[in-house]
Design a protein around this motif. Structure first.
Motif, PDB file in Angstrom:
ATOM      1  N   ASN A 179      25.777 -70.778   6.223  1.00  0.00           N
ATOM      2  CA  ASN A 179      26.330 -70.853   5.124  1.00  0.00           C
ATOM      3  C   ASN A 179      25.561 -69.958   3.699  1.00  0.00           C
ATOM      4  O   ASN A 179      25.670 -68.975   3.215  1.00  0.00           O
ATOM      5  CB  ASN A 179      26.896 -72.485   4.043  1.00  0.00           C
ATOM      6  CG  ASN A 179      27.457 -73.441   4.378  1.00  0.00           C
ATOM      7  OD1 ASN A 179      28.249 -72.486   4.999  1.00  0.00           O
ATOM      8  ND2 ASN A 179      27.264 -74.494   4.265  1.00  0.00           N
ATOM      9  N   ALA A 180      24.073 -70.272   4.248  1.00  0.00           N
ATOM     10  CA  ALA A 180      23.204 -69.087   3.314  1.00  0.00           C
ATOM     11  C   ALA A 180      23.298 -67.504   3.992  1.00  0.00           C
ATOM     12  O   ALA A 180      24.060 -66.611   3.011  1.00  0.00           O
ATOM     13  CB  ALA A 180      22.276 -69.552   4.229  1.00  0.00           C
ATOM     14  N   LYS A 181      24.001 -67.581   4.884  1.00  0.00           N
ATOM     15  CA  LYS A 181      24.858 -66.088   5.182  1.00  0.00           C
ATOM     16  C   LYS A 181      26.166 -65.425   4.802  1.00  0.00           C
ATOM     17  O   LYS A 181      25.859 -64.730   3.814  1.00  0.00           O
ATOM     18  CB  LYS A 181      24.110 -66.517   6.919  1.00  0.00           C
ATOM     19  CG  LYS A 181      24.638 -64.670   7.642  1.00  0.00           C
ATOM     20  CD  LYS A 181      24.659 -64.483   8.444  1.00  0.00           C
ATOM     21  CE  LYS A 181      25.133 -63.555   9.540  1.00  0.00           C
ATOM     22  NZ  LYS A 181      25.010 -63.434  10.291  1.00  0.00           N
ATOM     23  N   LYS A 182      26.322 -66.723   4.655  1.00  0.00           N
ATOM     24  CA  LYS A 182      27.976 -66.289   3.721  1.00  0.00           C
ATOM     25  C   LYS A 182      27.761 -66.333   2.730  1.00  0.00           C
ATOM     26  O   LYS A 182      28.206 -65.334   1.710  1.00  0.00           O
ATOM     27  CB  LYS A 182      29.309 -67.867   4.026  1.00  0.00           C
ATOM     28  CG  LYS A 182      29.715 -67.549   5.784  1.00  0.00           C
ATOM     29  CD  LYS A 182      30.423 -68.952   5.851  1.00  0.00           C
ATOM     30  CE  LYS A 182      30.981 -69.475   7.094  1.00  0.00           C
ATOM     31  NZ  LYS A 182      31.672 -70.553   7.071  1.00  0.00           N
ATOM     32  N   ILE A 183      26.879 -66.509   1.794  1.00  0.00           N
ATOM     33  CA  ILE A 183      26.292 -66.596   0.303  1.00  0.00           C
ATOM     34  C   ILE A 183      25.821 -65.368   0.161  1.00  0.00           C
ATOM     35  O   ILE A 183      26.377 -64.726  -0.951  1.00  0.00           O
ATOM     36  CB  ILE A 183      26.170 -68.255   0.298  1.00  0.00           C
ATOM     37  CG1 ILE A 183      26.216 -69.589  -0.483  1.00  0.00           C
ATOM     38  CG2 ILE A 183      25.453 -67.940  -1.836  1.00  0.00           C
ATOM     39  CD1 ILE A 183      25.731 -70.121  -0.071  1.00  0.00           C
ATOM     40  N   ASP A 184      24.791 -65.136   0.665  1.00  0.00           N
ATOM     41  CA  ASP A 184      24.565 -63.582   1.093  1.00  0.00           C
ATOM     42  C   ASP A 184      25.275 -62.542   1.125  1.00  0.00           C
ATOM     43  O   ASP A 184      25.151 -61.958   0.286  1.00  0.00           O
ATOM     44  CB  ASP A 184      23.724 -63.735   2.079  1.00  0.00           C
ATOM     45  CG  ASP A 184      22.360 -61.650   2.061  1.00  0.00           C
ATOM     46  OD1 ASP A 184      22.605 -62.071   0.520  1.00  0.00           O
ATOM     47  OD2 ASP A 184      22.404 -62.040   2.778  1.00  0.00           O
ATOM     48  N   GLU A 185      26.344 -62.892   1.960  1.00  0.00           N
ATOM     49  CA  GLU A 185      27.674 -61.562   1.809  1.00  0.00           C
ATOM     50  C   GLU A 185      28.328 -61.398   1.090  1.00  0.00           C
ATOM     51  O   GLU A 185      28.902 -60.538   0.529  1.00  0.00           O
ATOM     52  CB  GLU A 185      28.200 -62.022   3.419  1.00  0.00           C
ATOM     53  CG  GLU A 185      27.493 -62.249   4.549  1.00  0.00           C
ATOM     54  CD  GLU A 185      28.522 -62.987   5.917  1.00  0.00           C
ATOM     55  OE1 GLU A 185      29.653 -62.638   5.961  1.00  0.00           O
ATOM     56  OE2 GLU A 185      27.738 -61.970   6.949  1.00  0.00           O
ATOM     57  N   LEU A 186      29.017 -63.126   0.657  1.00  0.00           N
ATOM     58  CA  LEU A 186      29.991 -62.737  -0.523  1.00  0.00           C
ATOM     59  C   LEU A 186      28.938 -62.722  -2.106  1.00  0.00           C
ATOM     60  O   LEU A 186      29.796 -61.771  -2.682  1.00  0.00           O
ATOM     61  CB  LEU A 186      30.150 -64.342  -1.152  1.00  0.00           C
ATOM     62  CG  LEU A 186      30.810 -65.492   0.111  1.00  0.00           C
ATOM     63  CD1 LEU A 186      31.081 -66.659  -0.471  1.00  0.00           C
ATOM     64  CD2 LEU A 186      32.088 -64.301  -0.110  1.00  0.00           C
ATOM     65  N   GLU A 187      27.822 -62.672  -2.134  1.00  0.00           N
ATOM     66  CA  GLU A 187      26.629 -62.292  -2.989  1.00  0.00           C
ATOM     67  C   GLU A 187      26.885 -60.984  -2.923  1.00  0.00           C
ATOM     68  O   GLU A 187      26.860 -59.623  -3.968  1.00  0.00           O
ATOM     69  CB  GLU A 187      25.545 -62.633  -3.221  1.00  0.00           C
ATOM     70  CG  GLU A 187      25.566 -63.829  -3.519  1.00  0.00           C
ATOM     71  CD  GLU A 187      23.503 -64.646  -3.841  1.00  0.00           C
ATOM     72  OE1 GLU A 187      22.730 -63.836  -3.351  1.00  0.00           O
ATOM     73  OE2 GLU A 187      24.235 -65.675  -4.312  1.00  0.00           O
ATOM     74  N   LYS A 188      26.426 -59.597  -1.646  1.00  0.00           N
ATOM     75  CA  LYS A 188      26.901 -58.502  -1.388  1.00  0.00           C
ATOM     76  C   LYS A 188      28.273 -57.519  -2.520  1.00  0.00           C
ATOM     77  O   LYS A 188      28.478 -56.874  -2.773  1.00  0.00           O
ATOM     78  CB  LYS A 188      26.123 -58.065  -0.293  1.00  0.00           C
ATOM     79  CG  LYS A 188      25.004 -58.535  -0.027  1.00  0.00           C
ATOM     80  CD  LYS A 188      25.075 -58.123   1.627  1.00  0.00           C
ATOM     81  CE  LYS A 188      23.106 -58.368   1.455  1.00  0.00           C
ATOM     82  NZ  LYS A 188      22.617 -57.930   3.124  1.00  0.00           N
ATOM     83  N   GLU A 189      29.285 -58.519  -1.800  1.00  0.00           N
ATOM     84  CA  GLU A 189      30.749 -58.439  -2.063  1.00  0.00           C
ATOM     85  C   GLU A 189      31.385 -58.714  -3.038  1.00  0.00           C
ATOM     86  O   GLU A 189      31.760 -57.390  -3.988  1.00  0.00           O
ATOM     87  CB  GLU A 189      31.287 -59.192  -0.531  1.00  0.00           C
ATOM     88  CG  GLU A 189      32.819 -58.597  -1.497  1.00  0.00           C
ATOM     89  CD  GLU A 189      33.089 -57.585  -0.265  1.00  0.00           C
ATOM     90  OE1 GLU A 189      34.208 -56.697  -0.476  1.00  0.00           O
ATOM     91  OE2 GLU A 189      32.808 -57.334   0.658  1.00  0.00           O
ATOM     92  N   ASN A 190      30.435 -59.648  -3.674  1.00  0.00           N
ATOM     93  CA  ASN A 190      30.261 -58.853  -5.453  1.00  0.00           C
ATOM     94  C   ASN A 190      30.364 -58.056  -6.196  1.00  0.00           C
ATOM     95  O   ASN A 190      30.594 -57.677  -7.436  1.00  0.00           O
ATOM     96  CB  ASN A 190      30.145 -60.966  -5.712  1.00  0.00           C
ATOM     97  CG  ASN A 190      30.165 -61.013  -7.271  1.00  0.00           C
ATOM     98  OD1 ASN A 190      32.093 -60.863  -7.571  1.00  0.00           O
ATOM     99  ND2 ASN A 190      29.693 -61.310  -8.086  1.00  0.00           N
ATOM    100  N   GLU A 191      28.504 -57.824  -5.321  1.00  0.00           N
ATOM    101  CA  GLU A 191      28.243 -56.608  -6.389  1.00  0.00           C
ATOM    102  C   GLU A 191      29.593 -55.342  -5.899  1.00  0.00           C
ATOM    103  O   GLU A 191      29.322 -54.730  -7.087  1.00  0.00           O
ATOM    104  CB  GLU A 191      27.012 -56.396  -5.292  1.00  0.00           C
ATOM    105  CG  GLU A 191      25.612 -57.171  -6.118  1.00  0.00           C
ATOM    106  CD  GLU A 191      24.666 -57.302  -5.358  1.00  0.00           C
ATOM    107  OE1 GLU A 191      24.241 -56.470  -4.396  1.00  0.00           O
ATOM    108  OE2 GLU A 191      23.429 -58.504  -5.881  1.00  0.00           O
TER     109      GLU A 191
END
Length: 298
Positions: free
Chosen positions: A83-95
């Motif tokens: 989940n932490a990896k997914k959240i990190d990926e989502l944050e990068k995608e959001n940026e």
């Protein structure tokens, strides 16, 4: 001497007896455990082993619970890392998406701004359109209103002193200083600025925008960013809501929108009819402008 040896032998025998008893208990316990285990798998459970069986079952359940706890928590740890990896990926995608939105917003704003500037070409005569320059404001005076500002075009772009500054809303001001790449201008809010105007409904009714008036609450109107002026003849029929445009007298070409009459104030002692005008240009937000040569330049 004989008595001492007897006591010593007695103590040694007691020690031997304790060891024998302890060893016997261990052997019995192991036999019981083995017997219960064999009984469980063979379907036969020895008699009178209920207590031992309960204890062993309790220990087994504890071990099983321990393994279950470790298994579940290990799974949670793995899930947390996923989940932490997914959240990190989502944050990068959001940026990335935020950057795209900002870029699109800037492009949309620029497009709207250019469309707005095209409207300003409708305010000037055809012979001035070929000598126009579109540019941006790169600096302004301190304070809420644009009374003086710097534009990103100068002599190299064809800007001249006393060139007219306008945008898609109407008249903004006039250029008073020009360098190779930049120019300085004052807006019609500046105290040094004056503009001859006429009523759109009646071209014969003329006046001038100036800060040299005796209107009551003058400072209050200045704080609101309103213009002030007077009619050349107090008999002119001017009312609230009338549209005023440049008259063509002086430096400004004819017909550039200035604003609407907000209030009419009559000074019967001086036979003057003052007007308070709300300008069309937003002098809190002047970004892109059109520069044209003044009308008296051949």
């Amino acid at each position: 001497m004989i008595t001492l040896r007897f006591d010593k032998n007695k103590k040694e025998k007691k020690r031997i007896n304790v060891k024998v008893v302890a060893t016997g208990l261990v052997v019995i316990t192991l036999i019981g455990i083995v017997g219960i285990s064999v009984g469980k798998y063979s379907g036969q459970i020895p008699v009178n082993v209920g207590v031992i069986s309960d204890k062993i079952t309790f220990v087994g359940e504890g071990i099983n619970s321990g393994f279950t706890f470790l298994k579940d928590n290990f799974k949670e740890i793995l899930d947390y890392r996923k989940n932490a990896k997914k959240i990190d990926e989502l944050e990068k995608e959001n940026e990335k998406l935020s950057a795209k939105v900002t870029d699109l917003s800037n492009k949309l704003y620029k497009t709207d701004s250019l469309e707005d500037l095209k409207k300003s070409l409708n305010f000037i005569e055809e012979r001035y359109k070929a000598r126009s320059v579109s540019t941006s404001v790169v600096g302004k005076n301190d304070g809420n209103w644009y009374t003086s500002f710097t534009i990103g075009a100068g002599k190299k772009s064809g800007v001249k002193k006393e060139s007219i500054v306008l945008n898609g809303k109407g008249l903004v001001g006039i250029v008073y200083d020009v360098s190779d790449d930049y120019s300085k201008a004052i807006s019609i809010l500046d105290s040094k600025s004056s503009v001859s105007f006429k009523l759109l409904k009646d071209y014969n009714s003329k006046g001038v925008i100036t800060h040299d008036t005796n209107i009551s609450d003058k400072d209050s109107y200045n704080e609101k960013g309103y213009l002030q002026g007077y009619m050349f003849d107090s008999a002119y029929d001017v009312i609230q809501g009338d549209i005023i445009v440049t008259s063509g007298l002086g430096l400004y070409p004819e017909g550039i929108p200035i604003g609407e009459v907000h209030k009419v104030v009559e000074d019967k002692n001086k036979s003057l009819k003052y007007v308070v005008v709300k300008p069309y240009a937003d002098f809190k937000n002047v970004n892109d402008v059109m520069i044209i040569e003044p009308r008296n330049i051949g």
